[in-house]
Design a protein around this motif. Structure first.
Motif, PDB file in Angstrom:
ATOM      1  N   GLN A  65       0.902  -1.207   0.032  1.00  0.00           N
ATOM      2  CA  GLN A  65       0.058   0.010  -0.132  1.00  0.00           C
ATOM      3  C   GLN A  65       0.950   1.330   0.074  1.00  0.00           C
ATOM      4  OE1 GLN A  65      -2.025  -1.170   3.755  1.00  0.00           O
ATOM      5  NE2 GLN A  65      -3.969  -0.580   2.437  1.00  0.00           N
ATOM      6  N   PRO A  66       0.357   2.373  -0.622  1.00  0.00           N
ATOM      7  CA  PRO A  66       1.054   3.622  -0.285  1.00  0.00           C
ATOM      8  C   PRO A  66       0.950   3.975   1.115  1.00  0.00           C
ATOM      9  CG  PRO A  66      -1.137   4.124  -1.443  1.00  0.00           C
ATOM     10  CD  PRO A  66      -0.806   2.544  -1.388  1.00  0.00           C
ATOM     11  N   ASP A  69      -2.469   5.062   3.075  1.00  0.00           N
ATOM     12  CA  ASP A  69      -3.385   3.874   2.998  1.00  0.00           C
ATOM     13  C   ASP A  69      -2.752   3.019   4.300  1.00  0.00           C
ATOM     14  OD1 ASP A  69      -4.937   5.299   1.160  1.00  0.00           O
ATOM     15  OD2 ASP A  69      -4.287   3.664  -0.510  1.00  0.00           O
ATOM     16  N   SER A  91      -2.279  12.753   0.305  1.00  0.00           N
ATOM     17  CA  SER A  91      -2.166  12.389  -1.271  1.00  0.00           C
ATOM     18  C   SER A  91      -0.745  12.802  -1.723  1.00  0.00           C
ATOM     19  CB  SER A  91      -3.173  13.176  -2.088  1.00  0.00           C
ATOM     20  OG  SER A  91      -2.928  14.702  -2.076  1.00  0.00           O
ATOM     21  N   ASP A  94       1.204   9.833  -0.549  1.00  0.00           N
ATOM     22  CA  ASP A  94       1.115   8.507  -1.097  1.00  0.00           C
ATOM     23  C   ASP A  94       1.855   8.732  -2.549  1.00  0.00           C
ATOM     24  OD1 ASP A  94      -0.661   7.458   0.595  1.00  0.00           O
ATOM     25  OD2 ASP A  94      -2.444   7.991  -0.084  1.00  0.00           O
ATOM     26  N   THR A 182       6.048   0.193   3.131  1.00  0.00           N
ATOM     27  CA  THR A 182       5.006   0.134   2.497  1.00  0.00           C
ATOM     28  C   THR A 182       5.452   0.565   0.936  1.00  0.00           C
ATOM     29  OG1 THR A 182       5.039   2.936   2.347  1.00  0.00           O
ATOM     30  CG2 THR A 182       4.133   1.808   4.396  1.00  0.00           C
TER      31      THR A 182
END
Length: 197
Positions: A65-66, A69, A91, A94, A182
């Motif tokens: 996952q980014p 998240d 964002s 991410d 991640t």
């Protein structure tokens, strides 16, 4: 206005990271080597046992996952997920690469007076400022922590040391689970907040 300026400044740094992440970061000092990318170091430390074994928030799920998240899905990092959401940087985090996050557990937030933490989070630029002090520019594993000094998203520095396999950040915050991966960052979970000056 000040929050917008701080958030915009952090976003510029994150966009710069994303633009520069096409190679290996220029040197092994600023990220994991190609060898480390093919076989990442496994997470370790006493706090790793508190992660779910499978599903959301587990080490294996987080790896795909980014960053935002992965944090949001982890039951140990709910307070940090709230700071991330309130900061307006989710964002950007991410989509950027080559980052290290020193992620405070929920218990880390509870070690400070509620009024002090709430005052920080309620100030216009507080969440971005607090989060920015925990995000390091460059991807660093536990092997880089002993004696390491790292530039944060805020533009200040964090130091880390190792003693008999135990890692400490800024002289007081214990790393309770190191080398959590991640999709775009390395996370070291810490047992205390890193309070920016």
């Amino acid at each position: 206005m000040h929050r917008t300026t701080l958030t915009a400044g952090c976003a510029v740094l994150l966009l710069s990271l994303a633009a520069c992440s096409g190679g290996n970061g220029g040197s092994e000092e600023h990220g994991r080597s190609a060898e480390a990318d093919t076989e990442p170091v496994r997470a370790f430390g006493p706090g790793c046992a508190d992660f779910p074994d499978t599903g959301p928030g587990s080490l294996s799920t987080m790896a795909g996952q980014p960053l935002g998240d992965a944090i949001a899905d982890n039951p140990l990092l709910g307070r940090l997920a709230d700071v991330l959401e309130r900061s307006g940087l989710g964002s950007d985090l991410d989509t950027a690469d080559d980052m290290t996050l020193f992620a405070p557990t929920d218990d880390a937030f509870d070690m400070y007076p509620t009024a002090e933490i709430q005052g920080l989070l309620d100030s216009p630029d507080g969440p971005a400022h607090l989060l920015g002090h925990h995000v390091v520019l460059g991807e660093f594993g536990s092997a880089d922590l002993d004696g390491g000094s790292f530039d944060t998203l805020n533009g200040d520095r964090l130091g880390a040391t190792e003693d008999e396999g135990e890692y400490t950040v800024d002289g007081y915050a214990p790393v309770v689970c190191a080398d959590v991966h991640t999709a775009n960052a390395t996370v070291h979970v810490v047992g205390m907040l890193l309070i920016p000056s």
